[in-house]
Design a protein around this motif. Structure first.
Motif, PDB file in Angstrom:
ATOM      1  N   ALA A 286       0.838  -1.206   0.000  1.00  0.00           N
ATOM      2  CA  ALA A 286       0.000   0.000   0.000  1.00  0.00           C
ATOM      3  C   ALA A 286       0.875   1.259   0.000  1.00  0.00           C
ATOM      4  O   ALA A 286       0.555   2.256  -0.657  1.00  0.00           O
ATOM      5  CB  ALA A 286      -0.932  -0.014   1.202  1.00  0.00           C
ATOM      6  N   ALA A 287       1.983   1.212   0.724  1.00  0.00           N
ATOM      7  CA  ALA A 287       2.879   2.376   0.786  1.00  0.00           C
ATOM      8  C   ALA A 287       3.611   2.579  -0.536  1.00  0.00           C
ATOM      9  O   ALA A 287       3.921   3.717  -0.925  1.00  0.00           O
ATOM     10  CB  ALA A 287       3.874   2.208   1.923  1.00  0.00           C
ATOM     11  N   LEU A 288       3.910   1.514  -1.251  1.00  0.00           N
ATOM     12  CA  LEU A 288       4.657   1.618  -2.497  1.00  0.00           C
ATOM     13  C   LEU A 288       3.768   1.937  -3.704  1.00  0.00           C
ATOM     14  O   LEU A 288       4.294   2.322  -4.752  1.00  0.00           O
ATOM     15  CB  LEU A 288       5.440   0.329  -2.760  1.00  0.00           C
ATOM     16  CG  LEU A 288       6.609   0.043  -1.808  1.00  0.00           C
ATOM     17  CD1 LEU A 288       7.267  -1.283  -2.162  1.00  0.00           C
ATOM     18  CD2 LEU A 288       7.630   1.174  -1.854  1.00  0.00           C
ATOM     19  N   ARG A 289       2.476   1.796  -3.591  1.00  0.00           N
ATOM     20  CA  ARG A 289       1.587   2.101  -4.713  1.00  0.00           C
ATOM     21  C   ARG A 289       1.741   3.542  -5.216  1.00  0.00           C
ATOM     22  O   ARG A 289       1.891   3.753  -6.431  1.00  0.00           O
ATOM     23  CB  ARG A 289       0.130   1.824  -4.325  1.00  0.00           C
ATOM     24  CG  ARG A 289      -0.301   0.467  -4.759  1.00  0.00           C
ATOM     25  CD  ARG A 289      -1.808   0.263  -4.609  1.00  0.00           C
ATOM     26  NE  ARG A 289      -1.980  -1.123  -4.175  1.00  0.00           N
ATOM     27  CZ  ARG A 289      -2.591  -1.529  -3.101  1.00  0.00           C
ATOM     28  NH1 ARG A 289      -3.175  -0.668  -2.312  1.00  0.00           N
ATOM     29  NH2 ARG A 289      -2.647  -2.787  -2.789  1.00  0.00           N
ATOM     30  N   PRO A 290       1.734   4.510  -4.352  1.00  0.00           N
ATOM     31  CA  PRO A 290       1.921   5.875  -4.848  1.00  0.00           C
ATOM     32  C   PRO A 290       3.275   6.064  -5.534  1.00  0.00           C
ATOM     33  O   PRO A 290       3.384   6.774  -6.538  1.00  0.00           O
ATOM     34  CB  PRO A 290       1.822   6.760  -3.608  1.00  0.00           C
ATOM     35  CG  PRO A 290       1.109   5.937  -2.591  1.00  0.00           C
ATOM     36  CD  PRO A 290       1.415   4.515  -2.929  1.00  0.00           C
ATOM     37  N   ILE A 291       4.295   5.404  -5.027  1.00  0.00           N
ATOM     38  CA  ILE A 291       5.615   5.513  -5.650  1.00  0.00           C
ATOM     39  C   ILE A 291       5.569   4.892  -7.047  1.00  0.00           C
ATOM     40  O   ILE A 291       6.131   5.430  -8.004  1.00  0.00           O
ATOM     41  CB  ILE A 291       6.694   4.850  -4.770  1.00  0.00           C
ATOM     42  CG1 ILE A 291       6.823   5.618  -3.452  1.00  0.00           C
ATOM     43  CG2 ILE A 291       8.031   4.769  -5.496  1.00  0.00           C
ATOM     44  CD1 ILE A 291       7.725   4.972  -2.440  1.00  0.00           C
ATOM     45  N   GLY A 292       4.882   3.769  -7.175  1.00  0.00           N
ATOM     46  CA  GLY A 292       4.738   3.125  -8.467  1.00  0.00           C
ATOM     47  C   GLY A 292       3.964   3.989  -9.440  1.00  0.00           C
ATOM     48  O   GLY A 292       4.298   4.059 -10.632  1.00  0.00           O
ATOM     49  N   VAL A 293       2.951   4.658  -8.927  1.00  0.00           N
ATOM     50  CA  VAL A 293       2.173   5.551  -9.787  1.00  0.00           C
ATOM     51  C   VAL A 293       3.039   6.715 -10.245  1.00  0.00           C
ATOM     52  O   VAL A 293       3.042   7.097 -11.425  1.00  0.00           O
ATOM     53  CB  VAL A 293       0.908   6.042  -9.044  1.00  0.00           C
ATOM     54  CG1 VAL A 293       0.228   7.156  -9.820  1.00  0.00           C
ATOM     55  CG2 VAL A 293      -0.032   4.886  -8.778  1.00  0.00           C
ATOM     56  N   VAL A 294       3.823   7.305  -9.331  1.00  0.00           N
ATOM     57  CA  VAL A 294       4.705   8.434  -9.671  1.00  0.00           C
ATOM     58  C   VAL A 294       5.746   7.963 -10.672  1.00  0.00           C
ATOM     59  O   VAL A 294       6.050   8.659 -11.667  1.00  0.00           O
ATOM     60  CB  VAL A 294       5.351   9.023  -8.404  1.00  0.00           C
ATOM     61  CG1 VAL A 294       6.470   9.997  -8.749  1.00  0.00           C
ATOM     62  CG2 VAL A 294       4.310   9.670  -7.533  1.00  0.00           C
ATOM     63  N   GLU A 295       6.319   6.792 -10.445  1.00  0.00           N
ATOM     64  CA  GLU A 295       7.331   6.262 -11.360  1.00  0.00           C
ATOM     65  C   GLU A 295       6.736   6.044 -12.744  1.00  0.00           C
ATOM     66  O   GLU A 295       7.337   6.406 -13.764  1.00  0.00           O
ATOM     67  CB  GLU A 295       7.887   4.937 -10.820  1.00  0.00           C
ATOM     68  CG  GLU A 295       8.925   4.305 -11.720  1.00  0.00           C
ATOM     69  CD  GLU A 295       9.349   2.917 -11.249  1.00  0.00           C
ATOM     70  OE1 GLU A 295      10.246   2.348 -11.885  1.00  0.00           O
ATOM     71  OE2 GLU A 295       8.786   2.396 -10.263  1.00  0.00           O
ATOM     72  N   SER A 296       5.546   5.468 -12.793  1.00  0.00           N
ATOM     73  CA  SER A 296       4.895   5.222 -14.077  1.00  0.00           C
ATOM     74  C   SER A 296       4.594   6.529 -14.797  1.00  0.00           C
ATOM     75  O   SER A 296       4.817   6.659 -16.013  1.00  0.00           O
ATOM     76  CB  SER A 296       3.610   4.430 -13.848  1.00  0.00           C
ATOM     77  OG  SER A 296       2.937   4.202 -15.048  1.00  0.00           O
ATOM     78  N   ALA A 297       4.122   7.508 -14.048  1.00  0.00           N
ATOM     79  CA  ALA A 297       3.819   8.805 -14.644  1.00  0.00           C
ATOM     80  C   ALA A 297       5.104   9.470 -15.135  1.00  0.00           C
ATOM     81  O   ALA A 297       5.143  10.072 -16.232  1.00  0.00           O
ATOM     82  CB  ALA A 297       3.112   9.703 -13.639  1.00  0.00           C
TER      83      ALA A 297
END
Length: 133
Positions: free
Chosen positions: A108-119
Motif C-alpha cells: 500500500a505504501a509503495l503504490r503511490p511511488i509506483g504511480v509516480v514512477e509510471s507517470a
C-alpha cells in the motif's frame, strides 16, 4: 411249617464264583495299575518339556513387558513432542500473519511511488529524453 436249611452245595458254588470274580477283579486292578504306571512314566519327559517351555514363555513375557514399558515411555515422549510442535506451529502462524500484514502495508505504501514512477516514465517517454537502444 418246617424251615429247610440252605443247600450247602449251592453255597459252596456261590462262594467259588465269588472268589473267581474277586480274583479276576484283582488281576484287572493289577493290570490297570501297571497301565497307569506306564502312562505316568511316559508323561515324565512330556511334563519336563512342558516345564522348559513354560520357563521360556515366562522369559519371553518378561522381555515383552520391558518392551511395552519402553514403548509406553516413547509414546509419552511423542505426545509431549507433538504438543510442543503444536505450540511452535501456532507461533509460526502468528509470525506469518504479521508478515502478511507488513507486506500489505508495504504494498500500500509503495503504490503511490509506483504511480509516480509510471507517470514519470510516461512523461520522459513523451519528451523523448531517454532514447531506446
Amino acid at each position: 411249617m418246617a424251615i429247610n436249611p440252605p443247600d450247602r452245595g449251592t453255597r459252596v458254588g456261590d462262594d467259588r464264583q465269588r472268589l473267581r470274580k474277586l480274583a479276576q477283579a484283582a488281576m484287572n486292578a493289577d493290570q490297570t495299575v501297571g497301565q497307569v504306571e506306564t502312562l505316568l512314566a511316559d508323561m515324565g519327559p512330556l511334563l519336563m518339556g512342558l516345564t522348559k517351555t513354560t520357563g521360556s514363555l515366562d522369559e519371553t513375557l518378561a522381555g515383552m513387558d520391558a518392551t511395552i514399558t519402553k514403548m509406553d515411555a516413547t509414546l509419552n515422549k511423542v505426545d509431549t513432542t507433538v504438543e510442543q510442535m503444536a505450540t511452535v506451529v501456532e507461533r509460526l502462524e502468528a509470525v506469518t500473519s504479521r508478515v502478511e500484514q507488513v507486506v500489505l502495508i508495504v504494498e500500500a505504501a509503495l503504490r503511490p511511488i509506483g504511480v509516480v514512477e509510471s507517470a514519470g516514465r510516461a512523461i520522459v517517454g513523451r519528451l523523448g529524453v531517454l532514447s531506446r537502444g
